[in-house]
Design an enzyme around this catalytic site. Structure first.
Site, PDB file in Angstrom:
ATOM      1  N   PRO A 156       0.792  -1.363   0.058  1.00  0.00           N
ATOM      2  CG  PRO A 156      -0.737  -1.445   1.429  1.00  0.00           C
ATOM      3  CD  PRO A 156       0.262  -1.955   1.295  1.00  0.00           C
ATOM      4  CE1 TYR A 157       5.245   5.803   3.078  1.00  0.00           C
ATOM      5  CE2 TYR A 157       6.856   4.380   2.320  1.00  0.00           C
ATOM      6  CZ  TYR A 157       6.499   5.611   2.686  1.00  0.00           C
ATOM      7  OH  TYR A 157       7.045   6.512   2.974  1.00  0.00           O
ATOM      8  CB  CYS A 158       5.925   0.336  -2.102  1.00  0.00           C
ATOM      9  SG  CYS A 158       7.149   0.245  -0.705  1.00  0.00           S
ATOM     10  CB  SER A 160       0.734   5.582  -1.751  1.00  0.00           C
ATOM     11  OG  SER A 160       1.790   5.652  -0.884  1.00  0.00           O
ATOM     12  CE  LYS A 161       5.368   8.417   0.715  1.00  0.00           C
ATOM     13  NZ  LYS A 161       4.797   9.881   0.750  1.00  0.00           N
TER      14      LYS A 161
END
Length: 286
Positions: A156-158, A160-161
Site C-alpha cells: 500500500p505505502y510503496c 502510493s509513493k
C-alpha cells in the site's frame, strides 16, 4: 508577512514535516503548516513563534483544504507563495492477499488524493495560472526510497509513493507554462515517532497466513533501521535545497545508507527478489 517568503507544509505535527518547519523558519521563511488537532497547532506556535502559522485541516477534506488556502491567500496580501511541500502521509502495511480493502483505500486517499487536493488548492498562490507577478513558487513532493524499490508487505505505502513519483513527473511538465517547478524529495529511514508506532503494530491477524514468520522478520528489520535513521532536520535541509536551489534536481534522495539505495537501483530485480526472499524467509528452504 507579505514581504517574507512563505511556504505551506502539510502534515507538520511530527517527523519530516516538523523537521521542515524547523529548518525553513531557521532560514527566514514563514511557514504555514497543516495539522489535524488544535493541540498540535498550539504546541507548534509555542515552539516556532511568529514564524509559524498553523492551518487546521486533513488533506483528504477538500473543503477544509480550500479554507486553509483562503487563509494563506489573505495573509499573503497579494504576494506569491514560495513553495508548497506535500508531506502529509500515512504508512499502511500488510500482506496484499489479506489486507482489508478499506485500509488500502485509506492509504491511497491520504498519500495520493490528498496531494492532488492540496496542489489544486494552493497552486494558484504559487503562480499557476499566471495571475501573480512575482517569481513563481515551487512544489516539493515527499516521496520515499520506497517510491522506486518496493519491499514485501509494504505494497500500500510503496504503491502510493510509486504513484507520487509519476504524479510529480506529469505535474512538473504540466506546470511548464507557469514556471512552477516540481521537485521530489525521497527519504530513506528517518528517526521519527512512526517507528514507535511500528513497535506497537499487532500482526496477529496474519498469524494464520503463510506470511507470519516473514512479517515478524520484516517488523524487526524496520525497527532496527528506523532507530538508526536520519534526524528529521536532514530531510528539512533537502526540502530547503529543493525550494531554493537556482537549478534544482528533479529528485533528491536522502538516506542513511546511500550505498544500499544505489544497489537497489543497479542490481537486477530478480537478484533483489532472491536477496529479499532469503532475508525474510519467503523462499522455500530459507
Amino acid at each position: 508577512m507579505a514581504q517574507k517568503k512563505s511556504v505551506v507544509v502539510t502534515g507538520v505535527s511530527t517527523g519530516i514535516g516538523w523537521g521542515a518547519v524547523k529548518v525553513l523558519t531557521g532560514k527566514g521563511f514563514h511557514v504555514f503548516g497543516s495539522v489535524r488537532k488544535p493541540a498540535d497547532a498550539e504546541r507548534l506556535k509555542g515552539e516556532f513563534g511568529e514564524a509559524f502559522t498553523p492551518l487546521l485541516f486533513d488533506v483528504t477534506d477538500e473543503a477544509a483544504v480550500k479554507a486553509g488556502a483562503a487563509q494563506v491567500e489573505a495573509a499573503l496580501d497579494g504576494a506569491t507563495l514560495a513553495g508548497l511541500v506535500n508531506n502529509a502521509g500515512i504508512a499502511v502495511a500488510g500482506p496484499l492477499l489479506y489486507l482489508p480493502i478499506d485500509e488500502w483505500r485509506q492509504q491511497l486517499e491520504v498519500n495520493l488524493t490528498g496531494v492532488v487536493i492540496a496542489t489544486q488548492a494552493f497552486a494558484p498562490l504559487l503562480g499557476a495560472g499566471g495571475a501573480r507577478v512575482a517569481a513563481p513558487g515551487r512544489i516539493v513532493n515527499i516521496s520515499s526510497v520506497g517510491g522506486r524499490n518496493a519491499n514485501p508487505f509494504m505494497a500500500p505505502y510503496c504503491t502510493s509513493k510509486f504513484g507520487l513519483e509519476g504524479l510529480s513527473e506529469s505535474l512538473r511538465r504540466e506546470m511548464l507554462p507557469f514556471g512552477v517547478d516540481v521537485v521530489v524529495v525521497a527519504p530513506g529511514a528517518v528517526a521519527t515517532p512512526i517507528w514507535d508506532k511500528a513497535d506497537q503494530v499487532d500482526t496477529s491477524r496474519y498469524a494464520n497466513t503463510p506470511y507470519a514468520t516473514a512479517l515478524d522478520r520484516l517488523r524487526a528489520y524496520m525497527l532496527q533501521i528506523g532507530k538508526a535513521g536520519l534526524p528529521p532536520e536532514a530531510i528539512g535541509e533537502a526540502i530547503a535545497t529543493a525550494l531554493t536551489a537556482p537549478r534544482p534536481k528533479v529528485r533528491y534522495v536522502v538516506s542513511p545508507s546511500p550505498i544500499q539505495v544505489l544497489m537497489t537501483e543497479i542490481l537486477p530485480k530478480r537478484t533483489l527478489d532472491r536477496i529479499t526472499g532469503q532475508r525474510l524467509g519467503l523462499l522455500p528452504g530459507s
